[in-house]
Scaffold this active site. Sequence first.
Site, PDB file in Angstrom:
ATOM      1  N   GLU A   1      -5.063   0.186  -7.065  1.00 40.89           N
ATOM      2  CA  GLU A   1      -5.289  -0.037  -5.635  1.00 40.89           C
ATOM      3  C   GLU A   1      -6.571  -0.810  -5.368  1.00 40.89           C
ATOM      4  O   GLU A   1      -6.598  -1.701  -4.507  1.00 40.89           O
ATOM      5  CB  GLU A   1      -5.318   1.307  -4.901  1.00 40.89           C
TER       6      GLU A   1
ATOM      7  N   HIS B   1       0.307   2.974   2.462  1.00 42.80           N
ATOM      8  CA  HIS B   1       0.534   4.374   2.108  1.00 42.80           C
ATOM      9  C   HIS B   1       1.709   4.976   2.879  1.00 42.80           C
ATOM     10  O   HIS B   1       2.115   6.113   2.615  1.00 42.80           O
ATOM     11  CB  HIS B   1      -0.726   5.203   2.359  1.00 42.80           C
TER      12      HIS B   1
END
Length: 219
Positions: free
Chosen positions: A141, A174
């Site tokens: 990420e 997310h």
Amino acid sequence: MKRSYKIILFSYIVMLLLLQPGTIITYQVLQWFGLKETHSLQIAALSIWYSLCFSGTLFISLFYLKDELRQSSRQNYSWIKIILWSIAGVFLALIAQTIAIEIELFFGSEVGSENTETILALIKQAPVFFFVTAIIGPILEETVFRKIIFGTLNQKYNFHIAAVISSLVFSLAHFEFEHVILYFAVGFVFAYLYNKTKRILVPILSHILMNTSVIIFAL
């Protein structure tokens, strides 16, 4: 944007799109080998596929960043500063998270992340998920959202514009839209750390420490 960055972004997007269908296929393959249809088998299928996806995408990312990583390794830098900034980053992220939670409560959002609760439940049943969540996930990420997206935008625009856009993308990725502010706040802190230190290792370590501490205290 560099060709290598485009390939990494494409790989990451493909990974996200394949997580659910790949888990279903893995489950069916395990059944084909004669394993009984149980909840444990579903967890096993999910664990296997997620581990392969995240590990594979991270491998692709590191492969296409190998030249940059090699150049970075030749530069002189203080490990003490990196460690101190990484630890400070955890506290900054926690403060930002606390403020974000208060804002979300003001707008009527419930406390607690469904994603986090699901991940913790999976870790209890499949410990391999700890490595995916605490180590592989943060490295991947930070590479995608901070080094590539934020780093590219920061070359064209000022810090605030680059940090806002990259943090928003990080938050939306997310798929927990009731906690957009929460993920945005954390993403903004990690962008600040990267911009301040010029070392992607700093937000990576902060992210790893934060995820690890959350898992350990929750379990």
